[in-house]
Design an enzyme around this catalytic site. Structure first.
Site, PDB file in Angstrom:
ATOM      1  N   ASP A 272      -6.821  -8.022   8.445  1.00 29.42           N
ATOM      2  CA  ASP A 272      -6.789  -7.694   7.016  1.00 29.42           C
ATOM      3  C   ASP A 272      -5.747  -6.637   6.674  1.00 29.42           C
ATOM      4  OD1 ASP A 272      -8.231  -5.601   8.201  1.00 29.42           O
ATOM      5  OD2 ASP A 272     -10.088  -6.012   7.118  1.00 29.42           O
ATOM      6  N   THR A 273      -5.511  -5.678   7.583  1.00 30.64           N
ATOM      7  CA  THR A 273      -4.486  -4.673   7.303  1.00 30.64           C
ATOM      8  C   THR A 273      -3.097  -5.303   7.301  1.00 30.64           C
ATOM      9  OG1 THR A 273      -5.873  -3.058   8.433  1.00 30.64           O
ATOM     10  CG2 THR A 273      -3.656  -2.367   7.876  1.00 30.64           C
TER      11      THR A 273
ATOM     12  N   GLY B 274      -9.259  -1.291  -1.909  1.00 28.25           N
ATOM     13  CA  GLY B 274     -10.338  -0.799  -2.761  1.00 28.25           C
ATOM     14  C   GLY B 274     -10.360   0.707  -2.918  1.00 28.25           C
TER      15      GLY B 274
END
Length: 492
Positions: free
Chosen positions: A240-241, A409
């Site tokens: 995800d990074t 987020g």
């Protein structure tokens, strides 16, 4: 221009989401199709991922998406790193994947360094030494003589495991493979010396493919279930990074990023890894990125601490929103309590509130009691920890960084963003919030020929996103308090 549609399946350690991206006229619009809770399950004292429920939620989200849109071209999955499942030759799960926060790796580093020094491990992989890494999870299984190795045919990292469930293919992608601490960036392959010394069978390691590779088509049973045909499953950056960094609209070469969420990942994008004595001492990692780039970064504990205290307070009957918690922090006296967010005591304590209080007590600061005090302690300490890592980053790179991008987020926490600008003394740009999903989608779009290249993709992301700029204030005061922070956190 014709609308082009892609699905990003973004799985985090707290929740999962099915996001639909529509590309038209050089802009991407995102639509959240489905969201579900994703938390590990404690069974007899071991922490497992509920992968069957997660896959059911993924299929439910896909069903909603294809019911609404029939022209979706491809699907891409990204997840957190290091965790994995083992699959038998017949395609059965060999056990349930264990969460990286499980205590099976407690004390494993000491045992592992008797086999191979951390200097040797780092020199071969360039990956930050952390007990949660795949290598040490596997070695904990070797150490306990796990019978699961007897039936394992392939090791599949979490996104690979779900890709296998979607397509039947058992392969892995570059960015997620590099998080394992078993990949050698100079050999562009698994490091046999590490595998041999730690008694990890090489045959279980899957073939590595580049980011943006088409894994295959949806399994026929799923196609029938969804009433679709020939939908591609693409490996974006499966970590995800890696997707989040693709989603950073940086310009030039003097910018750094923080991918902010449960973890805060601070670093830069490089064409080659940096593996030397300086990077080893500072414990920086070299994780793979899109186009065979490297994310030279450091993992920082991140908003996990705030997530945990929020959950504890909710159990006590005080269910505050993050904005309410931040407001309480803003109202408290500044620079009263400091912690090192990366202290091992904060990895997965029974009570995060008590762990913070114990840390403050042991470092002779008194005990934060009020919710605002605890929240402010977390946010200020995170900003100070960012400063420590930022200083190391500039020193190793031997250059000044002019702009910091915060995506994900955590970029919505305006107080932390301002604290970060104050302590670093540079411009901080926040957004996009959905950098991970956007990065996932643009990689699919490049693979499908809908976007020319990564440069154009970042221009599209910038024009499609709301961003905010923070300028440093009270830098002298923050610098003075930073020295105090270092004094206190060096006590433990």
């Amino acid at each position: 221009m014709k609308e082009r549609r892609f699905i990003a399946i973004d799985l985090g350690a707290e929740s999962g989401r099915i996001m639909l991206g529509t590309l038209k006229d050089n802009r991407i619009t995102l639509e959240e199709i489905h969201r579900f809770v994703n938390r590990p399950v404690d069974i007899l004292g071991r922490l497992y991922w509920n992968v069957t429920q997660m896959f059911q939620d993924i299929k439910e989200g896909l069903s909603k998406a294809f019911s609404k849109y029939k022209d979706i071209e491809s699907i891409g999955i990204d997840t957190w790193g290091v965790d994995f499942g083992l699959v038998t030759k017949e395609g059965y799960l060999a056990g349930i994947p264990v969460c990286y926060r499980d205590h099976r790796t407690d004390g494993i580093l000491e045992k592992a360094f008797r086999v191979m020094s951390k200097e040797e491990i780092y020199k071969l992989t360039g990956i930050q030494i952390m007990q949660i890494n795949t290598l040490f999870q596997l070695y904990s299984m070797v150490h306990e003589k796990s019978s699961l190795f007897n039936s394992a045919h392939k090791l599949l990292f979490m996104p690979d495991l779900f890709n296998f469930m979607l397509t039947g293919e058992m392969i892995t992608e570059f960015s997620i493979a590099t998080t394992s601490q078993m990949y050698n960036p100079f050999k562009d392959d698994w490091e046999e010396e590490i595998l041999n010394k730690f008694n990890i069978p090489k045959y279980i390691m899957p073939t590595i493919v580049p980011s943006g590779t088409e894994i295959g088509k949806l399994y026929r049973g799923i196609q029938e279930e969804l009433n679709v045909k020939d939908v591609s499953v693409i490996a974006p950056c499966e970590h995800d990074t890696g997707c989040a960094v693709v989603g950073v609209p940086g310009k030039g070469e003097d910018w750094a990023y923080i991918s902010s969420g449960t973890w805060s990942l601070m670093g830069v994008e490089l064409k080659e890894p940096i593996i030397n004595e300086e990077s080893f001492k500072a414990n920086f990692t070299n994780e793979g990125g899109y186009g065979k780039t490297y994310r030279f970064l450091k993992n920082i504990m991140g908003l996990w601490l705030l997530q945990r205290v929020k959950r504890e307070w909710a159990k006590e009957g005080c269910d505050l929103s993050y904005s309410e918690i931040t407001k309480l922090a803003e109202e408290e006296e500044p620079f009263k309590y400091f912690i090192n967010p990366d202290d091992v005591s904060f990895l997965n304590p029974p009570s995060m509130v008590k762990a913070i209080q114990d840390y403050c007590y042991k470092t002779h600061q008194g005990i934060p009691e009020k919710k605002g005090e605890i929240a402010r302690c977390i946010l200020e300490s995170l900003a100070f920890r960012y400063k420590e890592v930022f200083d190391d980053l500039e020193r190793i790179l031997k250059k000044k960084i002019k702009v910091l991008h915060i995506v994900g987020g955590g970029s919505q926490n305006q107080l932390l963003s301002q604290f970060t600008a104050d302590v670093l003394g540079i411009q901080v740009i926040t957004g996009p919030v959905e950098a991970t999903s956007l990065g996932n989608i643009v990689v699919q779009a490049i693979t499908k020929g809908a976007i020319k290249d990564i440069k154009k993709a970042r221009e599209i992301i910038e024009s499609s996103s709301d961003m905010k700029t923070y300028y440093p204030k009270d830098t002298e005061k923050w610098q003075k308090m930073y020295e105090r922070y270092k004094e206190i956190t060096n006590i433990i």
